[in-house]
Design a protein around this motif. Structure first.
Motif, mmCIF file in Angstrom:
data_model
loop_
_atom_site.group_PDB
_atom_site.id
_atom_site.type_symbol
_atom_site.label_atom_id
_atom_site.label_comp_id
_atom_site.label_asym_id
_atom_site.label_seq_id
_atom_site.Cartn_x
_atom_site.Cartn_y
_atom_site.Cartn_z
ATOM 1 N N VAL A 214 22.480 21.419 33.009
ATOM 2 C CA VAL A 214 22.949 22.724 33.486
ATOM 3 C C VAL A 214 23.565 22.597 34.873
ATOM 4 N N ALA A 215 24.701 23.253 35.047
ATOM 5 C CA ALA A 215 25.351 23.365 36.346
ATOM 6 C C ALA A 215 25.677 24.830 36.602
ATOM 7 N N VAL A 216 25.677 25.207 37.866
ATOM 8 C CA VAL A 216 26.024 26.570 38.262
ATOM 9 C C VAL A 216 27.363 26.529 38.984
ATOM 10 N N HIS A 217 28.288 27.385 38.536
ATOM 11 C CA HIS A 217 29.611 27.462 39.150
ATOM 12 C C HIS A 217 29.646 28.694 40.054
ATOM 13 N N LYS A 218 29.762 28.469 41.346
ATOM 14 C CA LYS A 218 29.778 29.573 42.308
ATOM 15 C C LYS A 218 31.215 29.945 42.663
ATOM 16 N N SER A 219 32.018 30.166 41.632
ATOM 17 C CA SER A 219 33.390 30.631 41.848
ATOM 18 C C SER A 219 33.368 32.070 42.343
ATOM 19 N N LYS A 220 34.458 32.491 42.953
ATOM 20 C CA LYS A 220 34.547 33.825 43.545
ATOM 21 C C LYS A 220 34.365 34.907 42.497
ATOM 22 N N GLU A 221 34.982 34.747 41.341
ATOM 23 C CA GLU A 221 34.886 35.709 40.254
ATOM 24 C C GLU A 221 34.593 34.973 38.953
ATOM 25 N N ASN A 222 33.998 35.660 38.010
ATOM 26 C CA ASN A 222 33.751 35.077 36.689
ATOM 27 C C ASN A 222 34.882 35.500 35.756
ATOM 28 N N SER A 223 36.053 34.944 36.003
ATOM 29 C CA SER A 223 37.259 35.356 35.288
ATOM 30 C C SER A 223 37.541 34.435 34.117
ATOM 31 N N MET A 224 38.357 34.927 33.200
ATOM 32 C CA MET A 224 38.812 34.114 32.081
ATOM 33 C C MET A 224 39.874 33.133 32.580
ATOM 34 N N PRO A 225 40.017 31.973 31.939
ATOM 35 C CA PRO A 225 41.017 31.005 32.405
ATOM 36 C C PRO A 225 42.440 31.469 32.111
ATOM 37 N N GLY A 226 43.312 31.357 33.102
ATOM 38 C CA GLY A 226 44.736 31.609 32.890
ATOM 39 C C GLY A 226 45.074 33.010 32.444
ATOM 40 N N ASP A 227 44.310 34.013 32.873
ATOM 41 C CA ASP A 227 44.515 35.390 32.403
ATOM 42 C C ASP A 227 45.490 36.116 33.326
ATOM 43 N N ILE A 228 46.776 35.857 33.134
ATOM 44 C CA ILE A 228 47.792 36.435 34.015
ATOM 45 C C ILE A 228 47.914 37.946 33.823
ATOM 46 N N ILE A 229 47.591 38.454 32.656
ATOM 47 C CA ILE A 229 47.754 39.883 32.383
ATOM 48 C C ILE A 229 46.820 40.708 33.259
ATOM 49 N N ARG A 230 45.563 40.263 33.389
ATOM 50 C CA ARG A 230 44.584 41.037 34.151
ATOM 51 C C ARG A 230 44.439 40.580 35.592
ATOM 52 N N GLU A 231 45.224 39.590 36.007
ATOM 53 C CA GLU A 231 45.115 39.077 37.373
ATOM 54 C C GLU A 231 45.540 40.136 38.389
ATOM 55 N N LYS A 232 44.664 40.405 39.373
ATOM 56 C CA LYS A 232 44.955 41.402 40.406
ATOM 57 C C LYS A 232 44.895 40.840 41.810
ATOM 58 N N ASP A 233 44.503 39.590 41.937
ATOM 59 C CA ASP A 233 44.343 38.953 43.244
ATOM 60 C C ASP A 233 45.641 38.244 43.618
ATOM 61 N N ASP A 234 46.369 38.798 44.595
ATOM 62 C CA ASP A 234 47.661 38.201 44.947
ATOM 63 C C ASP A 234 47.507 36.810 45.558
ATOM 64 N N SER A 235 46.314 36.474 46.077
ATOM 65 C CA SER A 235 46.117 35.144 46.645
ATOM 66 C C SER A 235 46.028 34.061 45.570
ATOM 67 N N ARG A 236 45.820 34.462 44.315
ATOM 68 C CA ARG A 236 45.730 33.510 43.205
ATOM 69 C C ARG A 236 47.017 33.445 42.388
ATOM 70 N N LEU A 237 47.948 34.344 42.678
ATOM 71 C CA LEU A 237 49.107 34.505 41.807
ATOM 72 C C LEU A 237 49.950 33.237 41.703
ATOM 73 N N TRP A 238 50.091 32.505 42.819
ATOM 74 C CA TRP A 238 50.948 31.324 42.835
ATOM 75 C C TRP A 238 50.502 30.260 41.828
ATOM 76 N N ARG A 239 49.222 30.267 41.454
ATOM 77 C CA ARG A 239 48.706 29.242 40.558
ATOM 78 C C ARG A 239 49.332 29.324 39.162
ATOM 79 N N TYR A 240 49.780 30.516 38.787
ATOM 80 C CA TYR A 240 50.346 30.677 37.449
ATOM 81 C C TYR A 240 51.709 30.004 37.310
ATOM 82 N N ARG A 241 52.329 29.646 38.421
ATOM 83 C CA ARG A 241 53.559 28.840 38.343
ATOM 84 C C ARG A 241 53.266 27.495 37.690
ATOM 85 N N TYR A 242 52.065 26.996 37.917
ATOM 86 C CA TYR A 242 51.646 25.730 37.320
ATOM 87 C C TYR A 242 51.010 25.951 35.946
#
Length: 372
Positions: A214-242
């Motif tokens: 077991v490992a615990v992931h302390k990510s900022k949010e428990n979001s789905m991977p690559g979910d551009i439709i529901r993405e609201k955080d502009d600081s993460r937006l650039w990642r979708y270019r990749y």
């Protein structure tokens, strides 16, 4: 059943960028493992939050620090970590994780024990929870099970669920496997490099989620991977270019058909929803990222790096093996049990001389391998 200890040695590898508090917690958890840990590589992606200065104070001889002169991204960081493991150490396995991964004290023990007790295991990963050990699954780290066959390994005291890919949040594989499949694809920069790399491994041998690890992931949010439709955080937006560019190459590495399905799916499913759904933030930016990413992905195909040189002959591919078998036996009704038997007993060259189509496929497969 009492687990039998082995003499295997493991190098853990953490890639970090500007998350000093989390890195301290993650590193402490890794160094607190009960068994098998031999070294810890920390790749610092040119952090400017005091990470370099903190790492300089560590006196534990197990810890090796690489301060990158530039930000390599997560993909470049893991590429560098595996390269250092291969070139500077002689441990048996490398165990990868982000700097916000907190592994339980016995997480490594269960990974190594499972790998040691079972055949045809290419990689193993931990069950990943979000925020705390009793938290929900970390949705971005849920691997894809091999359809229908994942239950075949649930008959042991230390069970594992068969999966076909994994994120780099507590995943482990061997030195021998890196020699077979090469290094993680540094050109991804961020997102998708872990899926592409573990897909490569799962096409050679099986992958498993070890349910006692077991490992615990302390990510900022428990979001789905690559979910551009529901993405609201502009600081993460650039990642979708990749994201979309990398997604297309990952699919191509499986098959050209899969690449076409993934590219068309992004344009047919995600693009219309970004354009037409109500209350979509950053609508036009997202649409441009999907279109540009997909078309860049169609031409994006960097070479895979090998530390000790590319193998002269292609490593047995499960996907290629099953395709060649179908061409060699076009009238046979395939079942899942038969597929498992083929994977366990056949080599590609065993199917030569059956049909002209199978022979041509095998020849083309080997030719393509040499030309890559």
């Amino acid at each position: 059943m009492e687990t039998k200890m082995t003499d295997k040695k493991v190098t853990a590898a953490i890639v970090t960028y500007n998350r000093l508090a989390l890195l301290k917690e993650s590193l402490a958890a890794v160094l607190n493992q009960t068994d098998y840990l031999s070294h810890v590589i920390v790749v610092n992606n040119k952090s400017d939050d005091g990470t370099k200065e903190y790492l300089a104070t560590i006196s534990d001889p197990r810890v090796l620090v690489y301060n990158s002169p530039e930000n390599l991204g997560g993909a470049g960081g893991f590429n560098q970590a595996v390269r250092l493991f291969m070139e500077q150490l002689d441990d048996d396995y490398v165990w990868l994780m982000d700097d916000d991964t907190m592994v339980e004290p016995d997480a490594l023990k269960y990974l190594v024990d499972f790998m040691d007790e079972h055949q045809h295991v290419g990689f193993v990963n931990s069950v990943v929870r979000w925020g705390a050990r009793n938290g929900n699954p970390s949705w971005m780290n849920v691997p894809a099970p091999r359809v229908f066959t994942w239950q075949t390994a649930l008959n042991y005291d230390n069970p594992g669920i068969e999966v076909v890919n994994s994120t780099f949040v507590s995943v482990m594989f061997s030195r021998a496997m890196v020699n077979k499949v090469g290094l993680p694809q540094k050109e991804y920069f961020i997102w998708g490099d872990d899926m592409e790399f573990t897909n490569r491994i799962a096409d050679v041998d099986r992958g498993y989620t070890v349910v006692k690890s077991v490992a615990v992931h302390k990510s900022k949010e428990n979001s789905m991977p690559g979910d551009i439709i529901r993405e609201k955080d502009d600081s993460r937006l650039w990642r979708y270019r990749y994201e979309f560019r990398n997604r297309v190459l990952t699919a191509r590495r499986i098959s050209k058909r899969e690449m076409r399905l993934v590219a068309w799916g992004a344009l047919r499913y995600e693009l219309p929803r970004v354009l037409l759904k109500r209350n979509i933030k950053f609508r036009w930016q997202k649409a441009g990222m999907i279109i540009n990413g997909v078309f860049k992905g169609l031409a994006f195909n960097p070479e895979i790096e090998y530390v000790n040189g590319k193998p002269k002959e292609p490593i047995r591919s499960i996907n290629a093996l099953l395709r060649a078998y179908q061409l060699a036996n076009p009238d046979e009704r395939m079942t899942l049990d038969r597929e498992l038997e083929i994977i366990d007993t056949y080599q590609l060259d065993d199917l030569r001389g059956k049909t002209a189509k199978a022979d041509q496929f095998i020849a083309d497969y080997k030719k393509d391998y040499q030309n890559k």
